[in-house]
Design a protein around this motif. Structure first.
Motif, mmCIF file in Angstrom:
data_model
loop_
_atom_site.group_PDB
_atom_site.id
_atom_site.type_symbol
_atom_site.label_atom_id
_atom_site.label_comp_id
_atom_site.label_asym_id
_atom_site.label_seq_id
_atom_site.Cartn_x
_atom_site.Cartn_y
_atom_site.Cartn_z
ATOM 1 N N SER A 6 43.630 48.571 35.310
ATOM 2 C CA SER A 6 42.425 47.789 35.040
ATOM 3 C C SER A 6 42.765 46.532 34.250
ATOM 4 O O SER A 6 42.305 45.428 34.577
ATOM 5 N N MET A 62 42.266 42.732 35.677
ATOM 6 C CA MET A 62 41.382 41.803 34.976
ATOM 7 C C MET A 62 42.149 40.552 34.547
ATOM 8 O O MET A 62 41.630 39.430 34.608
ATOM 9 N N ILE A 80 39.489 41.616 39.345
ATOM 10 C CA ILE A 80 38.218 42.261 39.019
ATOM 11 C C ILE A 80 37.666 41.632 37.752
ATOM 12 O O ILE A 80 38.426 41.097 36.924
ATOM 13 N N ALA A 81 36.339 41.700 37.599
ATOM 14 C CA ALA A 81 35.705 41.089 36.425
ATOM 15 C C ALA A 81 35.388 42.104 35.335
ATOM 16 O O ALA A 81 35.257 41.746 34.162
ATOM 17 N N THR A 82 35.258 43.368 35.708
ATOM 18 C CA THR A 82 34.939 44.419 34.747
ATOM 19 C C THR A 82 35.953 45.550 34.882
ATOM 20 O O THR A 82 36.569 45.722 35.939
ATOM 21 N N PRO A 83 36.130 46.358 33.833
ATOM 22 C CA PRO A 83 37.127 47.433 33.883
ATOM 23 C C PRO A 83 36.817 48.462 34.966
ATOM 24 O O PRO A 83 35.666 48.694 35.330
ATOM 25 N N ASP A 141 36.230 52.069 36.536
ATOM 26 C CA ASP A 141 35.647 53.310 36.039
ATOM 27 C C ASP A 141 36.635 54.457 36.208
ATOM 28 O O ASP A 141 37.498 54.436 37.091
ATOM 29 N N ASN A 185 25.740 53.250 41.621
ATOM 30 C CA ASN A 185 25.990 53.610 40.225
ATOM 31 C C ASN A 185 26.818 54.890 40.120
ATOM 32 O O ASN A 185 26.891 55.500 39.061
ATOM 33 N N ASP A 245 34.943 43.645 48.206
ATOM 34 C CA ASP A 245 34.903 44.234 46.869
ATOM 35 C C ASP A 245 35.315 45.704 46.921
ATOM 36 O O ASP A 245 36.112 46.178 46.101
#
Length: 220
Positions: A43, A47, A52-55, A57, A74, A117
């Motif tokens: 991650s 980044m 990717i913009a967010t870590p 999951d 979600n 994505d």
């Protein structure tokens, strides 16, 4: 050496008993142990590169195959381990041990907003799992080696702004001591082998003796 439960056998009479369930359990345990640290590392790298913009999951499940129709955006990524059977003919050595290669598929299911994505995430989680497995290929000492045989990627579902993708990586897991054909009890047990050797109670008989016999001369 004999005992009351198996009069003609030693305590290790059965020898190894290793099957596909042991291979699957070892894979799951290894992945669950190392996944958080590998996900954090990959991650951070993605980044930093802007991939990717967010870590990423952490995995949300591994026990059940997800129902693709009910997954929403979600939901956490999932992985599954499926033992497909053995590869080739198991080999029996002169000492009686049987070696076998188990074919195992490790699958991921990941959601994203579009296919680009989603595929980015699928590729990431697949390489995380592959790195864990190949860098810990004894799977905690349960097996003798793990080889990567290949990977396929696939789009699973697409509904509006939700796209589901997945990967399947196949591995050959070697177990050199699946069973020993020279082992096993020679006769049926007299009664079931106990789970442990814990003593539940002890009968003690105390007999009085003169103090001159109980205490050596000169000790007092």
């Amino acid at each position: 050496m004999t005992n009351a439960y198996w009069p003609t056998q030693t305590p290790d009479q059965f020898g190894p008993i290793v099957g596909g369930d042991d291979v699957r359990s070892a894979l799951v345990a290894t992945i669950n142990l190392y996944a958080p640290s590998y996900i954090a590392e990959v991650s951070a790298r993605m980044m930093a590169s802007g991939a990717i913009a967010t870590p990423l999951d952490e995995f949300g499940t591994w026990r059940n195959e997800p129902d693709y129709r009910t997954l929403t955006t979600n939901r956490a990524p999932a992985y599954m381990v499926q033992v497909q059977g053995t590869q080739g003919v198991p080999e029996t050595f002169g000492n009686g041990l049987v070696a076998a290669k188990w074919l195992v598929d490790v699958e991921t299911v990941v959601w994203g907003t579009d296919w680009q994505d989603t595929q980015t995430l699928v590729l990431a989680y697949d390489k995380i799992l592959r790195s864990i497995i190949l860098q810990h290929r004894s799977l905690g000492g349960v097996v003798n080696g793990t080889a990567w045989l290949g990977t396929v990627y696939k789009e699973l579902d697409r509904v509006n702004t939700r796209t589901l993708g997945g990967s399947t990586s196949r591995y050959a897991v070697t177990v050199l001591d699946s069973v020993n054909v020279n082992g096993g009890p020679l006769a049926a047990p007299l009664y079931p082998v106990p789970l442990d050797d814990t003593v539940g109670s002890v009968n003690v008989t105390v007999t009085g003796v003169p103090i001159s016999q109980a205490v050596p001369e000169g000790a007092v």
